[in-house]
Design an enzyme around this catalytic site. Structure first.
Site, short mmCIF file in Angstrom:
data_model
loop_
_atom_site.label_atom_id
_atom_site.label_comp_id
_atom_site.label_asym_id
_atom_site.label_seq_id
_atom_site.Cartn_x
_atom_site.Cartn_y
_atom_site.Cartn_z
N HIS A 197 92.10 87.14 19.77
CA HIS A 197 91.74 85.78 19.40
C HIS A 197 90.63 85.80 18.35
CE1 HIS A 197 90.63 81.55 19.78
NE2 HIS A 197 89.38 81.94 19.99
N ASP B 294 81.21 81.58 24.31
CA ASP B 294 81.94 80.86 23.27
C ASP B 294 80.99 80.51 22.12
OD1 ASP B 294 83.98 79.62 21.98
OD2 ASP B 294 84.17 77.93 23.36
#
Length: 328
Positions: free
Chosen positions: A229, A156
């Site tokens: 995403h 992330d």
């Protein structure tokens, strides 16, 4: 993203650019309407740096820091008639399938350190100083998961800006000179359906995220029928300029309660960039082709703040405190 005009931005911004930490606590609170509660908040905001030093001196290698963010309603109570240009409450988003709620929040404290005990001790003292006039409406204890992965197994924050791109993306510039060096902050607490995610084959997970799972290689999905995403979270303006935000997301969870989540926190120079990113995720591009990550990740909070520079925070607190009764 252009880094121009940064010779005129204060270098004493709050620790937005601090390195990713091993531990974090996210505290969101509301402030009571009485003047003593507001005066006590002003006192704490004015001495926040000293409080960081009080706890942090025990282990300088622990890199304790705290960023204070102020919501629109509280900002107007502290400084009526003078606020950052884009500061407003989080706008709820209604997509065809998924929605992002707005939730209360006057204050945000983003506490970071390499040691969880330092985050804990700072949070304990901070809330004691704030007193009963501040009600905690959300508290999340985050941790760094292996090599900066989320609980879904993907790295992330790979696209975070670095170097000169960091302040140019995360800190207000001369477009709002009175608040230069501050940052807009959006937070959302997402809970994941881990069982549903586990049923999705890895190649499909990778197509949803836009990166490979093991080695974190970006997947080119320009010709794919559905954007990932990664692509939906990429914001490009009408002139073709890409605008970044700085993420310091942290995983959190309680296995015994079947709670697994990601705390999203995004710092941005322009609030509209984060808002557009979220609109693309929930509404879709084209409309209807929403972010498939939302099928297994549900937001439970949504709040917007502004994190001023350190001197701006102290001045804001001092100016407001002078208009309020003394706190004993």
């Amino acid at each position: 993203m252009s880094g121009k005009n940064w010779d005129r931005v204060p270098i004493d911004a709050q620790s937005v650019d601090a390195p990713l930490s091993q531990s974090a606590i996210f505290l969101v609170g509301t402030v009571a309407g009485d003047q003593p509660a507001l005066a006590r908040v002003c006192s704490v905001l004015g001495e926040l740096d000293d409080l960081v030093k009080t706890v942090g001196f025990r282990d300088l290698g622990g890199r304790l820091s705290c960023i204070a963010g102020i919501g629109r309603d509280l900002w107007d109570r502290l400084s009526p008639g003078r606020r950052p240009l884009e500061l407003k409450p989080f706008a709820p988003i209604k997509g065809a399938v998924h929605s992002a709620p707005t939730t209360p929040g006057d204050l945000l404290f983003h506490i970071r350190a390499e040691r969880p005990d330092m985050c804990f001790e700072f949070g304990r003292i901070l809330l004691d100083r704030l007193g009963p006039g501040v009600s905690v409406v959300d508290e999340v204890i985050g941790f760094r998961y292996f090599d900066a992965r989320d609980l879904l197994g993907f790295v992330d924050g790979t696209a975070n800006p670095a170097g000169l791109d960091l302040p140019a993306s995360a800190l207000v510039g001369d477009e709002d000179a009175d608040f230069a060096g501050g940052s807009y902050v959006v937070v959302q607490k997402y809970l994941h359906d881990m069982q549903a995610w586990a049923r999705i084959p890895t190649p499909e997970q990778e197509a949803i995220i836009g990166r490979t799972k093991i080695d974190n290689i970006e997947i080119d999905d320009d010709d794919a029928p559905r954007k990932s995403h990664k692509s939906l979270a990429t914001v490009v303006d009408a002139d073709g300029n890409e605008h970044d935000i700085l993420r310091d997301n942290m995983p959190f969870g309680r296995p015994g309660q079947n709670e697994f989540g990601t705390y999203f926190i995004g710092y941005s120079r322009y609030l509209w960039v984060t808002e557009k990113m979220l609109q693309r995720m929930y509404v879709g591009d084209p409309p209807g082709a929403y972010d498939r990550l939302l099928d297994v990740s549900t937001p439970h909070t949504g709040t917007t703040f502004f994190a001023p520079t350190r001197p701006m925070l102290q001045t804001l607190a001092q100016d407001a405190r002078e208009q309020l009764p003394t706190v004993g």
